[in-house]
Motif scaffolding. Structure first.
Motif, PDB file in Angstrom:
ATOM      1  N   PHE A  35       0.690  -1.148   0.043  1.00 41.78           N
ATOM      2  CA  PHE A  35       0.039   0.060   0.103  1.00 41.78           C
ATOM      3  C   PHE A  35       0.938   1.144  -0.006  1.00 41.78           C
ATOM      4  N   LEU A  36       0.882   1.887  -1.057  1.00 39.54           N
ATOM      5  CA  LEU A  36       1.969   2.710  -1.346  1.00 39.54           C
ATOM      6  C   LEU A  36       1.127   4.380  -1.411  1.00 39.54           C
ATOM      7  N   PHE A  37       1.820   5.252  -0.731  1.00 44.13           N
ATOM      8  CA  PHE A  37       1.412   6.626  -0.641  1.00 44.13           C
ATOM      9  C   PHE A  37       1.972   7.612  -1.500  1.00 44.13           C
ATOM     10  N   ASP A  38       1.163   8.432  -2.281  1.00 46.86           N
ATOM     11  CA  ASP A  38       1.983   9.545  -3.100  1.00 46.86           C
ATOM     12  C   ASP A  38       2.592  10.367  -2.121  1.00 46.86           C
ATOM     13  N   GLU A  39       2.145  10.570  -1.128  1.00 45.63           N
ATOM     14  CA  GLU A  39       2.555  11.857   0.037  1.00 45.63           C
ATOM     15  C   GLU A  39       2.811  10.902   1.255  1.00 45.63           C
ATOM     16  N   PRO A  40       3.786  11.276   2.156  1.00 45.86           N
ATOM     17  CA  PRO A  40       3.708  10.561   3.611  1.00 45.86           C
ATOM     18  C   PRO A  40       2.396  10.721   4.274  1.00 45.86           C
ATOM     19  N   ALA A  41       2.144   9.751   4.904  1.00 40.35           N
ATOM     20  CA  ALA A  41       0.699   9.546   5.564  1.00 40.35           C
ATOM     21  C   ALA A  41       1.061   9.573   7.204  1.00 40.35           C
ATOM     22  N   THR A  42       0.109   9.717   7.796  1.00 40.50           N
ATOM     23  CA  THR A  42       0.058   9.490   9.451  1.00 40.50           C
ATOM     24  C   THR A  42      -0.630   8.167   9.343  1.00 40.50           C
ATOM     25  N   CYS A  43      -0.043   7.226  10.332  1.00 37.71           N
ATOM     26  CA  CYS A  43      -0.817   6.269  10.722  1.00 37.71           C
ATOM     27  C   CYS A  43      -0.704   5.587  12.058  1.00 37.71           C
ATOM     28  N   GLY A  44      -1.858   4.976  12.432  1.00 34.92           N
ATOM     29  CA  GLY A  44      -2.011   4.695  14.020  1.00 34.92           C
ATOM     30  C   GLY A  44      -2.231   3.285  13.753  1.00 34.92           C
ATOM     31  N   TYR A  45      -2.205   2.490  14.866  1.00 36.97           N
ATOM     32  CA  TYR A  45      -2.465   0.809  14.858  1.00 36.97           C
ATOM     33  C   TYR A  45      -3.353   0.580  16.239  1.00 36.97           C
ATOM     34  N   HIS A  46      -3.665  -0.786  16.404  1.00 37.83           N
ATOM     35  CA  HIS A  46      -4.275  -1.511  17.463  1.00 37.83           C
ATOM     36  C   HIS A  46      -3.863  -2.852  17.388  1.00 37.83           C
ATOM     37  N   LEU A  47      -3.221  -3.346  18.233  1.00 42.71           N
ATOM     38  CA  LEU A  47      -2.657  -4.868  18.352  1.00 42.71           C
ATOM     39  C   LEU A  47      -3.861  -5.358  19.094  1.00 42.71           C
ATOM     40  N   CYS A  48      -4.464  -6.397  18.512  1.00 43.42           N
ATOM     41  CA  CYS A  48      -5.797  -7.077  19.298  1.00 43.42           C
ATOM     42  C   CYS A  48      -5.559  -8.541  19.213  1.00 43.42           C
ATOM     43  N   GLY A  49      -4.254  -9.004  18.808  1.00 44.28           N
ATOM     44  CA  GLY A  49      -4.000 -10.418  18.761  1.00 44.28           C
ATOM     45  C   GLY A  49      -2.793 -10.875  19.750  1.00 44.28           C
ATOM     46  N   SER A  50      -2.430 -12.107  20.022  1.00 43.85           N
ATOM     47  CA  SER A  50      -1.556 -12.457  20.757  1.00 43.85           C
ATOM     48  C   SER A  50      -0.361 -13.041  20.192  1.00 43.85           C
ATOM     49  N   SER A 268      -5.815 -16.298  21.894  1.00 41.48           N
ATOM     50  CA  SER A 268      -4.370 -16.447  22.397  1.00 41.48           C
ATOM     51  C   SER A 268      -3.665 -16.929  20.996  1.00 41.48           C
ATOM     52  N   PHE A 269      -4.428 -17.625  20.029  1.00 40.54           N
ATOM     53  CA  PHE A 269      -3.731 -18.175  19.045  1.00 40.54           C
ATOM     54  C   PHE A 269      -3.827 -17.407  17.668  1.00 40.54           C
ATOM     55  N   ASP A 270      -4.033 -16.026  17.889  1.00 40.79           N
ATOM     56  CA  ASP A 270      -4.309 -15.426  16.807  1.00 40.79           C
ATOM     57  C   ASP A 270      -3.434 -14.001  16.826  1.00 40.79           C
ATOM     58  N   GLY A 271      -2.778 -13.591  15.958  1.00 43.22           N
ATOM     59  CA  GLY A 271      -1.842 -12.347  16.177  1.00 43.22           C
ATOM     60  C   GLY A 271      -2.496 -10.992  15.085  1.00 43.22           C
ATOM     61  N   ASP A 272      -3.678 -10.792  15.438  1.00 40.56           N
ATOM     62  CA  ASP A 272      -4.450  -9.830  14.748  1.00 40.56           C
ATOM     63  C   ASP A 272      -3.783  -8.357  15.078  1.00 40.56           C
ATOM     64  N   ILE A 273      -4.164  -7.426  13.776  1.00 42.35           N
ATOM     65  CA  ILE A 273      -3.566  -6.239  14.043  1.00 42.35           C
ATOM     66  C   ILE A 273      -4.485  -5.384  12.993  1.00 42.35           C
ATOM     67  N   VAL A 274      -4.710  -4.194  13.458  1.00 42.88           N
ATOM     68  CA  VAL A 274      -5.387  -3.241  12.579  1.00 42.88           C
ATOM     69  C   VAL A 274      -4.494  -1.859  12.526  1.00 42.88           C
ATOM     70  N   PHE A 275      -4.486  -1.457  11.170  1.00 45.67           N
ATOM     71  CA  PHE A 275      -3.563  -0.261  10.825  1.00 45.67           C
ATOM     72  C   PHE A 275      -4.850   0.655  10.337  1.00 45.67           C
ATOM     73  N   THR A 276      -4.440   2.128  10.661  1.00 49.88           N
ATOM     74  CA  THR A 276      -5.542   2.962   9.886  1.00 49.88           C
ATOM     75  C   THR A 276      -4.589   4.217   9.563  1.00 49.88           C
ATOM     76  N   ALA A 277      -4.662   4.596   8.351  1.00 46.42           N
ATOM     77  CA  ALA A 277      -3.669   5.532   7.772  1.00 46.42           C
ATOM     78  C   ALA A 277      -4.605   6.524   7.167  1.00 46.42           C
ATOM     79  N   ALA A 278      -4.076   8.071   7.450  1.00 43.23           N
ATOM     80  CA  ALA A 278      -4.711   9.035   6.841  1.00 43.23           C
ATOM     81  C   ALA A 278      -3.964   9.580   5.602  1.00 43.23           C
ATOM     82  N   VAL A 279      -4.607   9.474   4.526  1.00 42.50           N
ATOM     83  CA  VAL A 279      -3.751   9.635   3.157  1.00 42.50           C
ATOM     84  C   VAL A 279      -4.262  10.921   2.568  1.00 42.50           C
TER      85      VAL A 279
END
Length: 309
Positions: A35-50, A268-279
């Motif tokens: 996922f490539l951005f034409d301009e630098p983006a801000t990004c946050g995340y939430h780690l919800c897996g183990s 506890s067997f999942d490694g889930d993560i969510v990213f959110t980027a503002a582009v």
């Protein structure tokens, strides 16, 4: 053996400034999505897996001094697959993109991986494959059995059951003046639901869904699980400008949609993560966070469904 699915689809509704590319190693049943951005983006995340497999995600933490990223990457190959980041960085550097330092531009590309060695030959994607994905990136957003979702499956918790082949799902939602693209690589322990009905997951030898949520909650255990082998990777892209703190909150709110579509989830067997980027460039306020987070949860729920449709 995994119940198979074939093919890919595309969606023509895109976000300006965001290009998506995929590449697959069909022999080894794995792949990469960038996922490539034409301009630098801000990004946050939430780690919800183990059981996550991550690279350079810490640059998104709220207490860091870096406030931009230049791309995201999702990959197969578990921790070995994280090497693909160097291929994305090489491509971005060649385009003149990266964090400017006195000596060299340094592209920042947070990366997350799924464990898909149970699908093919236990060979991880390469930096060269990631470079190929960058070369193919465009505003024609493809989804299905492509990229990082090429070797993914769902419903892997039950001994002697057959999981369902999934892939990478994508959905677009409009909320006010903002468009959101959400992507989900679905490699889950649990079953996938649509309108409270299982549409993918563990099947018995008669081809019927076992219903993992019901079985596990009733203590009817016939589970064969290994940690670190199941993961759902999610990324939201918003055509607006928001600070990292608000993007982290939106990422956390997104998990509501994941829980509706995948049961059980965040085990506890999942490694889930969510990213959110503002582009985008249009500034959004803190008051928009609830609206955008609610919309992202709905959009990701649909993206997960689309990973098996």
């Amino acid at each position: 053996m995994i119940n198979d699915r074939q093919g890919k689809e595309s969606i023509i509704v895109s976000i300006p400034g965001l290009k998506i590319g995929h590449a697959e190693d069909q022999k080894n049943q794995t792949g990469v999505s960038v996922f490539l951005f034409d301009e630098p983006a801000t990004c946050g995340y939430h780690l919800c897996g183990s059981a996550p497999a991550l690279r350079d995600v810490q640059v998104l933490d709220l207490d860091t001094c870096v406030n931009e990223v230049h791309g995201l990457a999702l990959t197969g190959g578990s921790a070995f697959g994280l090497d693909i980041t160097s291929g994305v960085m090489q491509w971005l550097e060649e385009q003149g993109k990266g964090l400017q330092t006195p000596h060299r531009q340094i592209p920042l590309v947070p990366t997350a991986a799924i464990y898909d060695f149970d699908s093919g030959q236990a060979v991880a994607p390469t930096p060269e494959l990631a470079y190929q994905a960058c070369e193919s990136a465009s505003g024609d957003y493809q989804y299905g059995r492509v990229g990082a979702g090429f070797g993914a499956s769902a419903g892997k918790a039950w001994q002697d059951a057959t999981p369902t082949r999934t892939g990478i799902g994508l959905s677009v939602i409009q909320t006010g003046d903002n468009r959101i693209v959400s992507v989900a690589v679905v490699n889950a322990v649990g079953d996938i639901y649509q309108e409270n009905q299982i549409i993918a997951g563990a099947k018995d030898n008669q081809g019927s869904f076992i219903n993992l949520e019901k079985k596990i909650s009733q203590g009817d255990f016939n589970i064969e699980l290994s940690p670190n082998q199941n993961t759902v990777l999610v990324a939201n892209f918003i055509d607006g400008a928001l600070p990292v703190k608000e993007l982290a909150i939106i990422s956390k709110m997104t998990t509501a949609g994941m829980a509706r579509a995948i049961r059980p989830s965040f085990t506890s067997f999942d490694g889930d993560i969510v990213f959110t980027a503002a582009v985008g460039k249009k500034a959004l306020s803190d008051a928009d966070t609830m609206r955008l987070g609610t919309a992202c949860a709905l959009n990701v729920e649909q993206a997960i469904i689309n990973s098996v449709r």
